[in-house]
Structures are given as structure tokens and as C-alpha cells.
Design an enzyme around this catalytic site. Structure first.
Site, mmCIF file in Angstrom:
data_model
loop_
_atom_site.group_PDB
_atom_site.id
_atom_site.type_symbol
_atom_site.label_atom_id
_atom_site.label_comp_id
_atom_site.label_asym_id
_atom_site.label_seq_id
_atom_site.Cartn_x
_atom_site.Cartn_y
_atom_site.Cartn_z
ATOM 1 N N THR A 41 7.333 8.293 -52.779
ATOM 2 C CA THR A 41 7.134 9.675 -52.331
ATOM 3 C C THR A 41 5.663 9.957 -52.086
ATOM 4 O O THR A 41 5.274 10.562 -51.071
ATOM 5 C CB THR A 41 7.686 10.660 -53.375
ATOM 6 N N ARG A 42 4.815 9.517 -52.996
ATOM 7 C CA ARG A 42 3.379 9.772 -52.838
ATOM 8 C C ARG A 42 2.804 8.995 -51.654
ATOM 9 O O ARG A 42 1.961 9.521 -50.917
ATOM 10 C CB ARG A 42 2.640 9.415 -54.128
ATOM 11 N N LYS A 78 1.626 4.823 -70.925
ATOM 12 C CA LYS A 78 0.801 6.000 -70.648
ATOM 13 C C LYS A 78 1.623 7.285 -70.604
ATOM 14 O O LYS A 78 1.067 8.375 -70.725
ATOM 15 C CB LYS A 78 0.030 5.826 -69.337
ATOM 16 N N ASP A 79 2.943 7.161 -70.436
ATOM 17 C CA ASP A 79 3.806 8.341 -70.416
ATOM 18 C C ASP A 79 4.286 8.743 -71.807
ATOM 19 O O ASP A 79 4.968 9.761 -71.947
ATOM 20 C CB ASP A 79 5.036 8.093 -69.529
ATOM 21 N N VAL A 133 6.291 6.610 -56.649
ATOM 22 C CA VAL A 133 5.295 5.925 -55.825
ATOM 23 C C VAL A 133 5.634 6.035 -54.342
ATOM 24 O O VAL A 133 4.757 6.352 -53.517
ATOM 25 C CB VAL A 133 5.167 4.448 -56.249
ATOM 26 N N ARG A 154 2.996 15.294 -56.783
ATOM 27 C CA ARG A 154 3.882 14.588 -57.710
ATOM 28 C C ARG A 154 4.917 13.798 -56.940
ATOM 29 O O ARG A 154 4.999 13.861 -55.727
ATOM 30 C CB ARG A 154 4.568 15.589 -58.651
ATOM 31 N N THR A 158 -3.196 14.330 -56.393
ATOM 32 C CA THR A 158 -2.857 13.766 -57.702
ATOM 33 C C THR A 158 -2.207 14.843 -58.554
ATOM 34 O O THR A 158 -2.486 16.033 -58.376
ATOM 35 C CB THR A 158 -4.096 13.213 -58.433
ATOM 36 N N ALA A 159 -1.331 14.431 -59.464
ATOM 37 C CA ALA A 159 -0.745 15.367 -60.425
ATOM 38 C C ALA A 159 -1.374 15.202 -61.796
ATOM 39 O O ALA A 159 -1.003 15.893 -62.740
ATOM 40 C CB ALA A 159 0.765 15.148 -60.519
ATOM 41 N N SER A 160 -2.339 14.291 -61.911
ATOM 42 C CA SER A 160 -2.961 13.974 -63.197
ATOM 43 C C SER A 160 -4.218 14.805 -63.402
ATOM 44 O O SER A 160 -5.149 14.750 -62.586
ATOM 45 C CB SER A 160 -3.307 12.480 -63.248
ATOM 46 N N LEU A 161 -4.270 15.547 -64.509
ATOM 47 C CA LEU A 161 -5.484 16.299 -64.820
ATOM 48 C C LEU A 161 -6.654 15.357 -65.056
ATOM 49 O O LEU A 161 -7.797 15.678 -64.721
ATOM 50 C CB LEU A 161 -5.273 17.179 -66.051
ATOM 51 N N ARG A 162 -6.397 14.199 -65.666
ATOM 52 C CA ARG A 162 -7.483 13.239 -65.888
ATOM 53 C C ARG A 162 -8.073 12.779 -64.569
ATOM 54 O O ARG A 162 -9.305 12.806 -64.375
ATOM 55 C CB ARG A 162 -6.960 12.028 -66.670
ATOM 56 N N ARG A 163 -7.214 12.350 -63.643
ATOM 57 C CA ARG A 163 -7.726 11.880 -62.355
ATOM 58 C C ARG A 163 -8.421 13.008 -61.603
ATOM 59 O O ARG A 163 -9.441 12.795 -60.953
ATOM 60 C CB ARG A 163 -6.577 11.293 -61.526
ATOM 61 N N SER A 222 13.812 5.603 -61.385
ATOM 62 C CA SER A 222 12.882 5.403 -60.278
ATOM 63 C C SER A 222 12.750 3.915 -59.961
ATOM 64 O O SER A 222 13.042 3.040 -60.788
ATOM 65 C CB SER A 222 11.502 5.973 -60.628
ATOM 66 N N ARG A 274 14.436 4.972 -66.865
ATOM 67 C CA ARG A 274 14.533 5.957 -65.793
ATOM 68 C C ARG A 274 15.014 5.272 -64.514
ATOM 69 O O ARG A 274 14.974 4.056 -64.390
ATOM 70 C CB ARG A 274 13.174 6.603 -65.557
ATOM 71 N N CYS A 285 -0.510 16.401 -71.316
ATOM 72 C CA CYS A 285 -0.856 16.654 -69.920
ATOM 73 C C CYS A 285 -1.747 17.878 -69.778
ATOM 74 O O CYS A 285 -2.080 18.289 -68.670
ATOM 75 C CB CYS A 285 0.415 16.813 -69.090
#
Length: 320
Positions: free
Chosen positions: A164-165, A93-94, A162, A159, A137-142, A14, A12, A251
Site C-alpha cells: 500500500t505504501r 518493533k511492534d 508495504v 499508513r 510515514t506513520a511513525s512518530l520516530r521517523r 499481511s 497477521r 506510539c
């Protein structure tokens, strides 16, 4: 100089993806016989091919709304199947639990720190945030793990890459954010972390901190692939991804898993939560990896067993 055809590396675009891919590009080039410190040689034997994914293009919705984790890998895997590239570098993890036919995770290099990092200009730890503070966060886990510990928090979707956040945090769109510490380290930004989250108390995403080298199945035994694989990391993440597979992780589910070695014993903690954090299901186990014919299979079986135990206990409570 090596005589085999170049190994074209898909990644990617990024900044983090390019940093990760650049690191592995040098490792692959060295395995092919090139000097990793000579950029022209590296690019000749292991050229980078930048591919923009749907997950990169769509930044205003959660991944579950646009198709899940596969949105970070779909276009790259299509290029791999079509023969336009020879391998792909992903954050493990992705990676979805199930890969397209004909593709495989051929090698996993040594893992970086798997923990989540807490970043804020207002507090040192999640526990120190003010009542009702905004966590991005955009992570449901977090999200679920944070709400389990702090149900008063206002968790908002955040989202982007890094940079951008970090910019959104600086602009005050959130009082705190959570990021993978491995990514911050690879970008030279580890100093921005206020604190690190305990990976046993709040297990990270399965495979977090590890990179995956994805190839066509027929290339998995290539010498350059085997040269960059790291045995202990491969076994540990096999356990974590076994739990992921058992829980049909995507996700749409808040799943954490953390495996680590203590001597020859592999220990694993797996948890799944309801998205509001009110319900949490945890199972732990361990296995002796000494003198096993295939420790990777045994590790995966451990993960599968713990994941299935959680699935049987939780039922639909963990589905978004």
C-alpha cells in the site's frame, strides 16, 4: 515423524507478516523433527493460523489514536491466552514494552538488517529532497528524526502495509517514504531502497529487524523454542527494549535505540525526540559481556540506565 502435538502459529494476514511467519514456520517445523522442505509435513506439525488485528483493519489513523502498538498484537495475544494458538510471530518493533500476564517473548531468532530504508523516485537520500518535499510515514520516530535533519519537510501520515505504501509513493502521494529495510528484504524488495539510514545517527525502533516468538509463559523452555533462539540478537534487543521500558515507549513517543556488538562489548545508542524534531536527547553506553552469568539482564540494565537518563533530561518534551 514427531509425535508431540502440533505447534499452531498465529500471525497477521499481511504479506510481510505471512512471509515472516512462513520462514519461522519452517524453522519451528525443523526443530520439531519435520522436514522443512516438505510443505505437507511443515503444515501438519506447525500450522499457520491467520488472525486479523485492529491495527490491520484501521488504516486511516495513527496507531496512537487507536490504542498504540498493542493494536497489532491484541487479537493474536487473546488467541494465545485462550489456547487457540501455541505461539505467535511478531515483528519485535511492534511489541509493547509490557506484555499481558501469562505471556512472554520466548525466543528471538537472528536479526535481519535493522536500518530504515529511504525510498523515493526523486532523490537518493533524505538530504537530497527538494525544499518542502512531502515525506510519508506513520511513525512518530521517523517523523521526528526526519524533521530534526530537514525541518522544511512536509511530513504526512501514511499508513498501510508495504504494498500500500509503495503504491501511494508511485501515485505521487509522497515524494519519499521510509520503511524498515528488513521487511523489504524479507519480501524480496530490497532493490527498491534508494539508500539506508545510518543506525547510529538515526537509531531505528527498538528491536527493528528482529522477530519475536511469543508463547505462554509455561512454554518458554520448550526444546523447539530454544532451538530457534539466537543469543547475540537476544542480548542486543534486550538492551534496546530496556531503553524502551525506561522511556515508557509507545506510539506516543519518538524513541530510537540501536545496540550492536564489537567483539565482546555491547554498544548502545538511545535517543528520544520531540515530535517536531526540534529537541533531541541522546545517550550512549557500552558494557563488556564477557563471562557474565546473565548477559541479557546486564544488557537490559544498560538500556534502562540510558533510557532513564534521557527521561530525566527530557521530561515532558518528548511526549506527543
Amino acid at each position: 515423524m514427531p509425535t508431540q502435538p502440533p505447534v499452531r502459529i498465529g500471525a497477521r494476514g499481511s504479506k510481510l507478516s505471512l512471509a515472516q511467519a512462513g520462514h519461522m514456520q519452517r524453522r519451528i517445523a525443523a526443530a520439531l523433527g519435520a522436514d522443512p522442505d516438505v510443505p505437507d509435513e511443515v503444515e501438519r506439525v506447525a500450522p499457520l493460523v491467520v488472525i486479523t488485528t485492529t491495527g490491520d483493519r484501521v488504516q486511516d489513523r495513527r496507531l496512537l489514536e487507536i490504542g498504540g502498538k498493542g493494536m497489532f498484537t491484541k487479537e493474536i495475544e487473546e488467541a494465545l491466552i485462550a489456547g487457540r494458538i501455541d505461539c505467535a510471530i511478531h515483528s519485535l518493533k511492534d511489541m509493547p514494552a509490557i506484555l499481558p500476564d501469562g505471556l512472554c517473548i520466548a525466543a528471538i531468532p537472528e536479526r535481519e538488517d535493522p536500518r530504515d530504508a529511504f525510498l523515493s523516485h526523486k532523490a537518493e537520500r533524505l538530504e537530497d529532497l527538494a525544499q518542502g518535499a512531502v515525506l510519508g510515514t506513520a511513525s512518530l520516530r521517523r517523523q521526528a528524526q526526519a524533521l530534526h535533519r530537514r525541518p522544511d519537510l512536509d511530513v504526512r501520515m501514511l499508513r498501510g502495509n508495504v504494498d500500500t505504501r509503495l503504491a501511494k509513493l508511485q501515485a505521487g502521494e509522497a515524494d519519499a517514504i521510509l520503511l524498515a529495510f528488513a521487511g523489504l528484504k524479507r519480501l524480496g524488495l530490497a532493490h527498491l531502497s534508494q539508500s539506508l539510514i545510518d543506525p547510529v545517527e538515526c537509531p531505528p525502533a527498538p528491536g527493528q529487524g528482529a522477530l519475536a516468538i511469543e508463547t505462554r509463559s509455561q512454554d518458554r523452555d520448550a526444546a523447539w523454542v530454544q532451538a530457534i533462539a539466537h543469543g547475540p540478537t537476544t542480548v542486543a534487543v534486550a538492551a534496546e527494549r530496556g531503553a524502551l521500558a525506561a522511556l515508557e515507549g509507545s506510539c506516543k513517543t519518538a524513541i530510537g535505540a540501536h545496540a550492536w556488538f564489537e567483539g565482546a562489548r555491547l554498544k548502545l545508542i538511545v535517543e528520544a525526540l520531540s515530535t517536531n524534531g526540534r529537541e533531541r536527547f541522546r545517550h550512549a553506553g557500552e558494557a563488556d559481556m564477557t563471562e557474565l552469568a546473565d548477559p541479557q539482564v546486564s544488557a537490559r540494565d544498560l538500556g534502562l540506565s540510558l533510557g532513564l537518563a534521557i527521561r530525566d533530561e527530557a521530561g515532558d518534551a518528548i511526549l506527543a
